[in-house]
Each structure stands twice: as structure tokens, then as C-alpha cells.
Design a protein around this motif. Structure first.
Motif, PDB file in Angstrom:
ATOM      1  N   ARG A 157      -6.133 -27.893  -0.264  1.00  9.42           N
ATOM      2  CA  ARG A 157      -6.854 -26.884   0.500  1.00  9.42           C
ATOM      3  C   ARG A 157      -8.223 -27.400   0.931  1.00  9.42           C
ATOM      4  N   LEU A 158      -8.862 -28.179   0.087  1.00  3.79           N
ATOM      5  CA  LEU A 158     -10.160 -28.754   0.415  1.00  3.79           C
ATOM      6  C   LEU A 158     -10.049 -29.709   1.602  1.00  3.79           C
ATOM      7  N   LEU A 159      -9.038 -30.570   1.589  1.00  2.00           N
ATOM      8  CA  LEU A 159      -8.873 -31.514   2.687  1.00  2.00           C
ATOM      9  C   LEU A 159      -8.643 -30.788   4.009  1.00  2.00           C
ATOM     10  N   LEU A 160      -7.876 -29.711   3.967  1.00  3.73           N
ATOM     11  CA  LEU A 160      -7.662 -28.917   5.177  1.00  3.73           C
ATOM     12  C   LEU A 160      -8.974 -28.299   5.652  1.00  3.73           C
ATOM     13  N   SER A 161      -9.789 -27.805   4.721  1.00  6.86           N
ATOM     14  CA  SER A 161     -11.078 -27.203   5.071  1.00  6.86           C
ATOM     15  C   SER A 161     -12.015 -28.239   5.671  1.00  6.86           C
ATOM     16  N   ILE A 162     -12.003 -29.458   5.103  1.00  2.26           N
ATOM     17  CA  ILE A 162     -12.837 -30.543   5.650  1.00  2.26           C
ATOM     18  C   ILE A 162     -12.449 -30.826   7.090  1.00  2.26           C
ATOM     19  N   ALA A 163     -11.161 -30.961   7.333  1.00  2.41           N
ATOM     20  CA  ALA A 163     -10.692 -31.266   8.686  1.00  2.41           C
ATOM     21  C   ALA A 163     -11.076 -30.159   9.664  1.00  2.41           C
TER      22      ALA A 163
END
Length: 722
Positions: A157-163
Motif C-alpha cells: 500500500r505504501l508503494l502505491l501511495s508513493i507512486a
């Protein structure tokens, strides 16, 4: 061309321009327009005001506004020098431009240069204010991004938020986060993509923009993806499908270690600036910290969960151990108090509410209990070869463990799971087998002690002096051994155990086990006709049996051989059986008779058992030289006849002697005895009834003739002594 201004007009325009330079307007575009207008009036020719952006010149005001018009007057870079058609302040970023064919007066130059410096100052102030405002806004956005990223705990979920956040901040169309996996970086989160393959990108060093960052460890960008020659051609077809134009990628580093790549793409023609690169690097650093925090959070959560699972497992294990320890203590108490296999099965089945079966070495059930089950599922027998371990049926879970005693596997125990857990059944299955082993060892110890006592009684009866034999008879009664009635001694020999052991590869212990099996078979045969008084010394076996006639004695010994060969095919046994004796005092003589019969069986062959009374004169040849047993032989054959003649005033002895002297001819014998031939036949039948001898058989005639001759010798000797 416009008419040239008069001197009065020029003075007025210079005064107006000078007044303009004393103002500080906030509208830079309006100030640029005023400057262009007054400069045009002053010079009498159209004037364009241009500004340097750091990369190119742009028009601010005047008829030559627009980038397209500036190259016509040679403004292609920011190094502003006085030249025909161009004038700028020293170090300034503003220039005035006109038609190079028009010559300006020197008196205009100073004033216009001041005007360029004035507008440069206004531009710098305006730019600083805008940059400060923009920087403040961007800082606020970055702070918001930091708060959001650091609050996310799930890595995916964090990686998606970063993107998603970087996609907006960099005004990009596609954003992807790629993490390192060995020698490749693989896309872990991607937003804005149109082609599914983009979300599955995987690059090695030097492949594409991300691969270039992976190779160099430095940020990389391209302004035109399809035309750039600094990157590999691996993903050009994918770039065409995604319609990407420019790209920017920066490394993700954690404590100096390369962990991935952060990359953005634009589908429009654009250029990523140095400012974009700095922002991207800043965001990459923030993203790396967030990724590390999320990983640490995941690791901590996993560690906490693992600790909780370990604690629960430990508590469960402690509970299992406590329960199994209590059951073990109960089983030990049961064994110590003399409880056998049935008591053990009942204790375990009731305590664990399961089914318990104890089976012998042949698979037959020895003891069982079904717990609370009305109808049990225990098999009546365990097939040979059913090994230990946990056997899973479709609906029934079973545990089978071997039971050992004195190094031999003497049985197996079977547990069928009830309400207890599999861990509990695993823990107690071995304990139940151990309890059964202890119970069997206890039984074996008691049995061994009884066997030793029985063997002592046996050898005292067979080899001891008279007083020992009488004492042994009393001890036999205490051991519930019946020594009343007619007694026979059975003597057997294991003929080929050593040879068979060499063929089968048996060691000494296995050979001894075979010998013990033979003794066990004699003591406890399958049909229940065992001989309690039995002992084995080496390969020789001796036993005492009561109330066995000839046929029963032969059948019994033959059954021993058959039972032994079931488990040990090829093992040969030879037997000798004594006559019946009615007093234990006579058992040493019976042992000698059995030895003689055994010797006959081994020497004459043809059958594996010989009875002493059936040997005839052979027993005289094989008997002990110190005790030829002549009188016994005479009494067996002639004793009943002598007694009959004495009690009935008969003539059976004389009839038998005349019969032999007549070469066994009944007619000649009848004539010599002066009796009717029917009378002779009656006497011969009476002889057969009293002695069991069939005078039509050569062997019986020879025994009877030899006994008569010995009787005659003894009577002659007695008459001579008398």
C-alpha cells in the motif's frame, strides 16, 4: 517609415522614460510594455523587450514578442553583449531589441541600459516572490506527502501511495516504484500505465532508464525516449505503446545500499529540469525512509506475531507435557502395583477417552479398551509388518508403537484418537508402549524366576540323589506342577541351528533366540498341550510329561516340530521318549531311556521320534554299558506271560518256546505240544493281547525269541546258584 521625432519630442520622451525608471510597479508585464512603448517612441523604431529564462530567450513586450521572432535578431543565448539590434544591462537578464539596420544615437544608450537594469530588478523581485511562494507551497505539499507516507504501514500500500503522490508532484503521466531483487529491479507498484506489461517491468543493469540508474547509481533522464541514444533499445516497443516521450529516474538508497528505482514518464513533449531532478531525489529519499519504516513495521509485527505463536505453542506444549507426565506417573503406578496389559489399556483409554489395543508379536490382540466408545474400531489383529508411527485413515487417526522386552520386539500398541489433540497422542503413544514394555518385563522377570525354579526342580528330579528327588517333588507341588500318574521323559535335540544360522546370516544372539523359541514352543504350544517341566541346555532339550500313551506321546512331539518349523523353516528336531514310570524316584532311569531313544532316532533315522519301548533289542545295543537293562527287557516281553502262567496254571511261555523251535509253524508246534491247532491259535492270540507283540511281524518275533532266551539263561543261572 514613421517621420523622425523632433528634438523637442526626443527630450520629452527621455524625460518620460526617466520618470518611468523612478517607479517600482508590481505589474512586471505592464512595466515591460511601458518600456517597449517609450523606447519605440524614443528611437523611432519598433522595440522588443526580451528576458532570459536560464535556457532560452522569451519576448516580454513589443511588436517582436514571441520566441519565433527573436532568432531573427540573433538572440540565442544569455550572453548579452552590445551588438547591432541588441542592448542589455551588464549581468542583466533583460534586453531591448530593434531592427539592426537602424542606428541608435549614443545618447539613448545609457538611458536604455538603465531601463534594462530597472526591468531586470523588477523581474528578479517578482521571481523571488514567486519562488518563495512556490517553494513554500511545495514544502507544504512535501510535508503532507511525508505525513501520509510515514503513516502507511503496509509495504504494498505504501508503494502505491508513493507512486500516486509523485505522479501529481512531478506533473507526470506514469509513475513506478521498482525494487531490487538480486541482479534485477522489478516493478512493485505502478500507476497511470495503459499497458499491463508496464506493471510487470523487470530490468537488468543498463536496460532502459531504470537499468541505467541501476548501473550508475545516479539519476538519469531522457527528453525524447524514442530518439535518445544513451539508453538501450530493450523497451522501445513498450514505450511506443505507452506513447511515452520524456522520463526521469532516480535511485532509492537505504544506508548507502541500492534498493530500487523511482521513475516517472510523461506522454507529452517536455523537459525535466534540474529542479524536477532535485524534487525527485528529495521524494526518493522520503520514499526510502517510508519503505524502511514499513519494512521495520512489518518485521516487528511479524516478530510480535511469531513471539505470540511461540508463546502459545510453548503454553500448549507445557500443557501437553503436564498431562502426559501425569499419565506417565499413573502408568508407572499401575505397573508397580502389578497391573498387566489390560490394566494399562484401561487406564489410558479412560484418561484420554481413546481406544487402546495391545498386540503380541504375531499380531494377535492381547488386551484392549475402547474408552467411552460403545462400538470400537480396533482391529482384531495387526497384520505383520505394520510399522510404528502415525497412520492416517480417511476418518481415523492411529498411532502404532513397537513394544520391546529384553531387546526383542514382543508386540505393538495401537492408539485410536478420541477427543485429545494429535500432539497429545504423539506424546503419550511412546509412554504407553514403554508401560507395556515394563509390564512385560515384570512378567518376564516373574516368568524367568519361575522358569529357573522349574528347571532346578527338573534337574533335581532327573540327576539328583534320592533325597533331592523327593524334595523336588514337594517343590513341584508348590509350583502347581502335577507329577502323579505315569511319567515319561522326553529328550530332544536341535540338529542344524548353527548350519541354518550360517546360511541365513544370523549372529549369536539370533541363534540363541531361535533356541529360546524352541523351548517356548515346548512349554506353551499353540494347542495348549505344553510341558511345564522343560529345560534347554545348548541344543539339547529335556522335559517330563505325565499320562501320555504311545500314540499321544508321538503326536505331541510331532506337533512341537511342526510348530517350530512354522517360524523357522528348515530347522530339524530329533526326539526320544522314555517308557512310562509311576514314581519320580525312577526318573533318572527314564532320562537314560530317553537318551537311548534319542540316540536311536539320530542313528537309525527314518522318523524324528522314537519311543524307548518300541526299540526292541536295539535299546540293548544303544543303552549305557553300565546298565544294559537286560532284566527290564526280559520283564517287558515275558513278564506278563510268566504272571499269567503262574496265576492260571497256563503254558504260554512253553507254547511260545515250542512255536519258535518249530520255525514259527503252528501245525508243527501243535503236534509237539499235543494240542489242537485251534488251541495253539488261541494261545498265540492271548500272548499278543498280554505283550502287544504281533508274531506275524519279524521284528516282534525277534524280540520275543531274544527275551525267551535271556529268560532261560537267567533261570539256569538261578538254578545253578540255588
Amino acid at each position: 517609415m514613421s517621420p523622425l521625432p523632433t528634438r523637442l519630442d526626443l527630450r520629452a520622451e527621455r524625460a518620460g522614460l526617466a520618470d518611468l525608471l523612478e517607479t517600482l510597479p508590481t505589474d512586471v508585464d505592464g512595466a515591460a510594455g511601458d518600456l517597449a512603448g517609450r523606447a519605440s517612441l524614443l528611437t523611432g523604431t519598433p522595440v522588443t523587450v526580451a528576458a532570459w529564462t536560464g535556457e532560452r530567450w522569451i519576448g516580454l513586450a513589443g511588436p517582436g514578442t514571441g520566441v519565433a521572432g527573436l532568432p531573427q535578431i540573433g538572440l540565442t543565448n544569455g550572453s548579452c553583449r552590445d551588438r547591432p539590434g541588441m542592448l542589455a544591462a551588464d549581468g542583466g537578464t533583460v534586453a531591448v531589441c530593434w531592427d539592426p539596420s537602424v542606428r541608435w544615437e549614443p545618447e539613448w544608450i545609457h538611458l536604455l541600459r538603465q531601463a534594462c537594469a530597472w526591468l531586470s530588478l523588477l523581474l528578479r523581485q517578482a521571481t523571488s516572490s514567486e519562488e518563495i511562494g512556490a517553494a513554500g507551497a511545495e514544502a507544504e505539499v512535501i510535508r503532507d506527502v511525508v505525513r501520509q507516507l510515514l503513516s502507511v504501514r503496509d509495504v504494498d500500500r505504501l508503494l502505491l501511495s508513493i507512486a500516486e503522490r509523485i505522479l501529481g508532484l512531478l506533473d507526470a503521466d506514469i509513475c513506478g516504484v521498482m525494487l531490487r531483487e538480486g541482479d534485477v529491479v522489478r516493478m512493485r507498484s505502478c500507476v497511470g500505465n495503459r499497458v499491463a506489461q508496464t506493471a510487470r517491468l523487470q530490468m537488468r543493469r543498463g536496460q532502459g532508464v531504470a537499468g541505467l540508474v541501476f548501473l550508475t547509481g545516479e539519476p538519469a533522464k531522457v527528453d525524447s525516449y524514442l530518439d535518445d541514444e544513451t539508453i538501450s533499445q530493450d523497451f522501445m516497443s513498450l514505450a511506443e505503446r505507452e506513447e511515452t516521450r520524456s522520463a526521469l529516474a532516480v535511485p532509492l538508497r537505504l544506508q548507502g545500499e541500492f534498493i530500487g528505482v523511482l521513475e516517472v514518464w510523461r506522454r507529452r513533449r517536455s523537459v525535466f529540469t534540474e529542479h524536477d531532478i532535485r524534487r525527485m531525489v528529495t521524494l526518493a529519499d522520503i520514499a526510502t525512509i517510508a519503505i524502511d519504516n514499513a519494512r521495520l513495521h512489518d518485521e516487528q509485527a511479524a516478530s510480535t506475531a511469531e513471539t505470540e505463536r511461540a508463546r502459545d505453542a510453548l503454553q500448549h506444549q507445557v500443557a501437553v507435557l503436564d498431562r502426559s507426565s501425569g499419565l506417565q506417573q499413573t502408568l508407572l503406578t499401575t505397573v508397580i502395583e502389578g497391573g498387566g496389559l489390560p490394566a494399562i489399556a484401561r487406564t489410558v483409554a479412560v484418561d484420554l477417552d481413546c481406544e487402546v489395543g495391545v498386540y503380541g508379536p504375531d499380531g494377535a490382540m492381547l488386551a484392549s479398551h475402547t474408552g467411552s466408545q460403545v462400538v470400537g474400531s480396533l482391529p482384531a489383529a495387526l497384520p505383520p509388518g505394520t510399522g510404528g508411527g502415525r497412520n492416517r485413515n480417511r476418518d481415523v487417526k492411529r498411532w502404532i508403537r513397537p513394544v520391546y522386552a529384553d531387546g526383542d520386539q514382543v508386540g505393538r500398541v495401537l492408539l485410536v484418537q478420541g477427543r485429545q489433540s494429535a500432539e497429545m497422542m504423539d506424546a503419550v503413544a511412546g509412554q504407553v508402549a514403554m508401560a507395556c514394555s515394563l509390564a512385560l518385563l515384570r512378567q518376564r522377570a516373574a516368568s524367568r524366576a519361575r522358569s529357573e525354579a522349574i528347571e532346578q526342580v527338573l534337574w533335581d528330579l532327573l540327576q539328583g540323589p534320592v533325597e533331592h528327588r523327593l524334595a523336588a517333588r514337594a517343590r513341584a507341588q508348590q509350583l502347581n506342577i502335577n507329577l502323579t500318574g505315569a511319567l515319561r521323559v522326553i529328550h530332544g535335540q536341535i540338529e542344524n541351528v548353527e548350519e541354518l544360522g550360517a546360511q541365513e546370516g544370523w549372529d549369536t544372539s539370533q541363534i540363541d533366540r531361535v533356541r529360546r523359541d524352541v523351548l517356548r514352543t515346548v512349554r506353551v504350544p499353540a494347542d495348549g498341550r505344553g510341558l511345564t517341566l522343560a529345560s534347554l541346555r545348548g541344543d539339547l532339550l529335556v522335559a517330563v510329561a505325565a499320562d501320555l500313551d504311545r500314540s499321544v506321546a508321538k503326536d505331541l512331539v510331532a506337533s512341537f516340530s511342526t510348530a517350530v518349523n512354522v517360524h523357522h523353516p528348515g530347522l530339524r528336531l530329533t526326539w526320544g521318549v522314555s517308557r512310562e514310570h509311576h514314581d519320580v524316584i525312577e526318573l533318572p532311569s527314564a532320562l537314560n531311556e530317553a537318551r537311548t531313544a534319542l540316540s536311536a532316532a539320530r542313528r537309525l533315522g527314518g522318523q524324528n521320534v522314537f519311543l524307548y519301548e518300541e526299540l526292541g533289542i536295539v535299546r540293548l545295543l544303544l543303552g549305557n554299558g553300565n546298565d544294559p537293562d537286560l532284566q527290564t527287557f526280559i520283564d517287558e516281553v515275558t513278564g506278563p506271560l510268566v504272571a499269567y502262567d503262574r496265576d492260571n496254571d497256563g503254558a504260554l511261555i512253553r507254547t511260545l518256546r515250542v512255536f519258535f523251535e518249530s520255525d514259527c509253524s503252528q501245525r508243527v508246534a501243535a503236534e509237539r505240544l499235543f494240542v489242537h491247532h485251534k488251541t495253539l491259535r488261541y494261545r498265540l492270540e492271548r500272548i499278543r493281547q498280554l505283550t502287544g507283540l504281533d508274531l506275524s511281524r519279524h521284528e516282534d518275533r525277534m524280540r520275543a525269541d531274544f527275551a525267551l532266551r535271556l529268560l532261560q539263561v537267567n533261570q539256569t543261572a538261578t538254578d545253578e546258584i540255588g
